[in-house]
Design a protein around this motif. Structure first.
Motif, short mmCIF file in Angstrom:
data_model
loop_
_atom_site.label_atom_id
_atom_site.label_comp_id
_atom_site.label_asym_id
_atom_site.label_seq_id
_atom_site.Cartn_x
_atom_site.Cartn_y
_atom_site.Cartn_z
N UNK A 1 43.48 -7.99 0.38
CA UNK A 1 44.76 -8.66 0.54
C UNK A 1 44.89 -9.89 -0.33
N UNK A 2 43.81 -10.64 -0.48
CA UNK A 2 43.87 -11.86 -1.31
C UNK A 2 43.97 -11.53 -2.79
N UNK A 3 43.42 -10.40 -3.20
CA UNK A 3 43.44 -10.02 -4.61
C UNK A 3 44.75 -9.38 -5.05
N UNK B 1 46.33 -15.29 3.83
CA UNK B 1 45.34 -16.30 3.46
C UNK B 1 45.26 -16.52 1.96
N UNK B 2 45.60 -15.47 1.20
CA UNK B 2 45.54 -15.60 -0.25
C UNK B 2 46.45 -16.68 -0.78
N UNK B 3 47.56 -16.91 -0.10
CA UNK B 3 48.49 -17.96 -0.52
C UNK B 3 47.97 -19.35 -0.12
N UNK B 4 47.20 -19.39 0.98
CA UNK B 4 46.67 -20.68 1.44
C UNK B 4 45.37 -21.05 0.73
N UNK B 5 44.54 -20.02 0.46
CA UNK B 5 43.23 -20.26 -0.17
C UNK B 5 43.10 -19.36 -1.40
#
Length: 247
Positions: free
Chosen positions: A37-39, A162-166
């Motif tokens: 999801x973060x990638x 979380x990808x947008x936050x970290x």
């Protein structure tokens, strides 16, 4: 009524057992799903696209490979061909399960085909090895599949958020958990020389061809491992048949 009640209870028991059997593998998949999801967005895939891929594709390694190829600017045919070859192992999984599911109606087999993952296959294979009764085993399969599916989609959503936050979460080293999970899944099934040969050759070729563009080294390593393992298996089988004919 009693019979229907007992059948329903048996199905529920199988369903819960399937989910429980898959739980240790789910723990290992949680970081993997979050990292995907973060990638997604840094690789050029929208948040909605990432969720849609997890919902409709549901293939962890295939999704990561597609994501990497997308980020590298690979063409659609290359992405399709690479993910197709990497996921050819599912044909072996399916062939192994055919004798166990051929009595089921088509709707069940279609659902099971979609839900066939490394984790579910490992859990279900263990169930079939321990018990001979298969009449309600598909409910065990369903419990395993839905547990893994729900976890994967949820973790993808968490990763997107979380990808947008970290933005640097991919540097945290969370992906080690899935590697350990796969090792734990594979090693117990390495019970013959052809299996060990396939793993060793595949691993060595993956290292040797790691520099190839578009992750093509994975294709080369997979084909080499399969070729060596299958060749040794056929050779051992031929030798065994020769000994039997002499006797």
């Amino acid at each position: 009524m009693t019979t229907a009640t007992s059948v329903g209870a048996l199905r529920s028991t199988e369903f819960i057992a399937g989910a429980k059997a898959t739980f240790p593998l789910i723990v290992g998949a949680i970081p993997f799903g979050i990292i995907f999801g973060t990638l997604a967005e840094p690789s050029g895939l929208s948040a909605l696209g990432a969720l849609a891929m997890s919902l409709f594709v549901f293939a962890g390694s295939g999704q990561f490979i597609a994501l990497g190829l997308l980020a590298a600017g690979a063409s659609i045919p290359i992405i399709i061909a690479t993910t197709f070859i990497v996921n050819l192992r599912h044909l072996l999984y399916a062939a192994n399960l055919v004798p166990k599911v051929r009595h089921l109606p088509q709707r069940w087999r279609v659902l099971m085909a979609f839900g066939l993952t490394d984790e579910t296959f490992a859990a279900v294979s263990s169930r079939y090895l321990r018990r001979d009764d298969i009449e309600t085993a598909h409910w065990f399969y369903l419990g395993s599949f839905l547990a893994m599916y729900g976890n994967w989609v949820l973790c993808t959503a968490v990763g997107v958020a979380l990808g947008e936050l970290f933005p640097d979460m991919t540097q945290w080293g969370l992906d080690f958990a899935m590697s350990v999970t796969f090792i734990g899944m594979v090693v117990p099934y390495l019970t013959s020389r052809p299996m060990w040969a396939a793993v060793i050759v595949g691993g060595m070729m993956a290292i040797a061809t790691a520099a190839l563009p578009h992750k093509l080294g994975l294709i080369v390593a997979s084909l080499c491992g399969i070729a060596v393992g299958l060749s040794l298996f056929m050779l051992e089988k031929r030798k065994q048949q020769g000994l039997e004919n002499r006797v």
